[in-house]
Motif scaffolding. Structure first.
Motif, PDB file in Angstrom:
ATOM      1  N   GLU A  43      -2.471  42.547  42.573  1.00 45.64           N
ATOM      2  CA  GLU A  43      -1.047  42.492  42.904  1.00 45.64           C
ATOM      3  C   GLU A  43      -0.224  41.951  41.747  1.00 45.64           C
ATOM      4  O   GLU A  43       0.899  42.413  41.498  1.00 45.64           O
ATOM      5  N   THR A  57       0.168  44.732  39.267  1.00 44.12           N
ATOM      6  CA  THR A  57       1.105  45.746  39.784  1.00 44.12           C
ATOM      7  C   THR A  57       2.537  45.287  39.619  1.00 44.12           C
ATOM      8  O   THR A  57       3.415  46.070  39.216  1.00 44.12           O
ATOM      9  N   LEU A 107       2.238  49.212  44.994  1.00 44.86           N
ATOM     10  CA  LEU A 107       0.863  48.945  45.382  1.00 44.86           C
ATOM     11  C   LEU A 107       0.189  50.174  45.977  1.00 44.86           C
ATOM     12  O   LEU A 107      -1.017  50.354  45.840  1.00 44.86           O
TER      13      LEU A 107
END
Length: 624
Positions: free
Chosen positions: A527, A530, A541
């Motif tokens: 995450e 991203t 995502l």
């Protein structure tokens, strides 16, 4: 005038807890000399004879960076060793006369001391009390070490052999740490922890004491990042992170110095020499190479030959090197950009060129042993997975093969170091591991890859890869795309095809590294990566997990082959199917595209004409 035997004592140049250094005048030979003696006199005749015997043995070690002993003797109850004053002035005297040296000069002085110290350690001797005053330097900046074995430990004659060897090894490691403190003092211009005696400063350092010794930012001269990483490793609070051998410390310093003085010096020059002897990478599959050289391939289409070449990383790099080097030698290096397409490279070189490239490859595993070859295979698989993820993440219209090859080139330095310097690569990985948590440091962090490479090689892995790319004649635009985005800086908006491809491949490499993190940190790492690239690449995502789901499907079809290649000692990096997130799998694969990507495409974010048609050249340039 105070006298010591036949010597007139003119000045006390340095005094520590373990030794003294005097400037004396020899009344017999009518010359100035440097006299060094221990602070504690040997107790008894046996101890005195042991001290003299050890000094006599140490004085027979001859090296350009070890001061030549003129005389050893005793003026009861004190033993001494004498050196010629003509060797030069001490570093303390030089600093008092000329001020703080430039970082490159300071590193050169320390490197010379380390070279002499390594020779002495390998001969079984240690210094045990290294100070700035025990390094003498002449007008030509030639450094020599004084006082080898003067501050020796006076062990009883019946001491245990293993204990004696362990004490000698610990003394050698303390000598190496002392050179780190010497270099720290030269670069900062201030005594370490305000202690004139470096051995006292070492006792106050962690883990023995409570003090942390690291280079600050307020120094007389700006210190380059590689040199900063080298010095901070030498004085690290964790002893396991420090240099244990003078030779290792010297290699890192010498590598940085040579690279700083000349563009292709130090480890870069050594890497090029090894590439001449062992090739860039070994061929992973001899069957593919023998097939490429067989006459049956003459009837195959260029696309089938290209698919065959891409299965062997060494053959892929060899074809890229040959075709781009040929373009440069023909006098038009910039006419068509860098060739980044196997089908085009084979078409330009012909079947004979493909056979010559296959014959030039070294067979697996080259000079690597079994453990090193296993890790090399693991690293190659990670690079291949990163290329597959980059292909899945690329915007519509970009050539999948170009994206894969750019991802490979971003890892070129890592691959070359693992093949040609496997021991250094292992040392870099160890420095990147977080040390054991303590009460003061409950969440310790290991070094970054860049800092660890600086501390081991004197330059980072990316610089090695870029130097090889220049050596091969690859274009400036590809060299720019080989730069992976720094994880410590925000990712800016992508302007142009080259930047889009660079960021896409950089994101893919970071995602593969995130999959290799411990399971409890894996999803967070994905995450974070991203979020860094979301705005620049218009990704969310959902697209990330789509790409990882594609990789999982590809890995599942090849799992049997991968399990055969893996050895029991080398753990395969965790695949994307192990990501602890319900969105990975069929649900993620079937998910619609994110609104961020759709909005970017509606605003006209299509690639330029060369990238759309997949010409195989670096983006932004016409095809030849």
């Amino acid at each position: 005038m105070k006298r010591f035997g036949r010597f007139e004592l003119r000045a006390l140049l340095h005094k520590s807890q373990r030794s003294m250094l005097w400037l004396v005048f020899d009344t017999h030979h009518r010359q100035e000399m440097l006299l060094m003696m221990p602070r504690e006199k040997p107790v008894g005749e046996a101890a005195m004879l042991h001290w003299l015997k050890t000094m006599d043995t140490a004085s027979r070690i001859h090296h350009p960076n070890l001061a030549h002993v003129v005389e050893t003797g005793r003026v009861d109850p004190w033993p001494y060793v004498a050196y010629d004053r003509a060797l030069g002035e001490t570093l303390e005297e030089r600093l008092a006369r000329t001020g703080d040296p430039l970082p490159l000069d300071a590193a050169g002085w320390a490197a010379q001391a380390l070279e002499g110290l390594a020779f002495a350690h390998e001969a079984g001797h240690a210094h045990r009390d290294l100070q700035l005053a025990h390094l003498v330097i002449d007008a030509g900046h030639h450094v020599r070490i004084l006082g080898l074995e003067v501050a020796q430990d006076l062990l009883p004659p019946d001491a245990d052999f293993n204990a004696t060897r362990r004490a000698a090894r610990e003394a050698a490691e303390d000598d190496v740490a002392s050179i780190g403190l010497v270099l720290h003092r030269l670069l900062t211009g201030k005594p370490v922890l305000d202690e004139a005696d470096l051995q006292l400063a070492m006792r106050r350092m962690q883990p023995q004491g409570q003090e942390l010794v690291r280079l600050g930012w307020e120094t007389p001269y700006q210190i380059p990042d590689p040199l900063r990483a080298i010095v901070n490793r030498a004085t690290d609070r964790q002893t396991r992170q420090r240099y244990h051998l003078a030779r290792s410390f010297w290699r890192a310093l010498d590598g940085w110095r040579l690279a700083a003085e000349q563009d292709d010096g130090g480890p870069i020059a050594l890497l090029k020499d090894k590439m001449q002897r062992f090739g860039h990478l070994p061929s992973t599959t001899t069957r593919l190479v023998s097939t490429a050289m067989s006459s049956a391939m003459a009837s195959q289409h260029a696309s089938e030959l290209a698919a065959l070449a891409l299965k062997d990383m060494a053959l892929t790099l060899e074809l890229l090197r040959r075709v781009n080097n040929a373009m440069r030698q023909q006098g038009h290096p910039n006419s068509g950009g860098t060739v980044l397409n196997m089908q085009r490279a084979i078409a330009m070189m012909g079947l004979n060129g493909l056979e010559d490239a296959a014959r030039a490859l070294k067979p697996w595993p080259g000079p690597m042993n079994e453990a090193q070859a296993n890790f090399m295979q693991s690293l190659m698989r990670r690079v291949q997975r990163a290329g597959q993820v980059a292909q899945a993440l690329r915007p519509a219209g970009y050539d999948a093969e170009v994206v894969y090859l750019i991802t490979l080139m971003q890892n070129l330095g890592r691959l070359l170091v693992q093949y040609h310097f496997p021991d250094d690569a292992q040392q870099i990985r160890q420095l990147m591991l977080a040390p054991e948590p303590t009460e003061d440091q409950p969440n310790p962090r290991g070094m970054t890859e860049q800092s660890a490479a600086y501390a081991v090689l004197g330059c980072d892995l990316e610089s090695l890869g870029l130097a090889v790319a220049r050596y091969w004649g690859l274009g400036d635009e590809l060299q720019h795309m080989m730069h992976r985005p720094s994880q410590e800086a925000p990712v800016r908006h992508a302007d142009g095809d080259a930047e889009i491809l660079r960021l896409t491949c950089g994101l893919a490499n970071e995602l593969i590294e995130a999959l290799g993190a411990p399971e409890r940190k894996r999803q967070t790492a994905i995450e974070l990566a991203t979020r860094r690239y979301a705005r620049a690449l218009s990704l969310g995502l959902r697209e990330i997990y789509d790409a990882l789901g594609t990789l999982q499907a590809q890995a599942g079809s090849e799992r049997g082959t991968a399990d055969e290649e893996n050895s029991g000692s080398e753990r395969r990096p965790p695949g994307p199917g192990r990501v602890n997130d319900p969105r990975v799998g069929a649900a993620a694969t079937a998910a619609p595209r994110s609104r961020l990507r759709e909005r970017a495409e509606q605003q006209g974010g299509a690639p330029s004409e060369p990238a759309r048609r997949g010409s195989g050249t670096a983006p932004g340039k016409d095809s030849t």
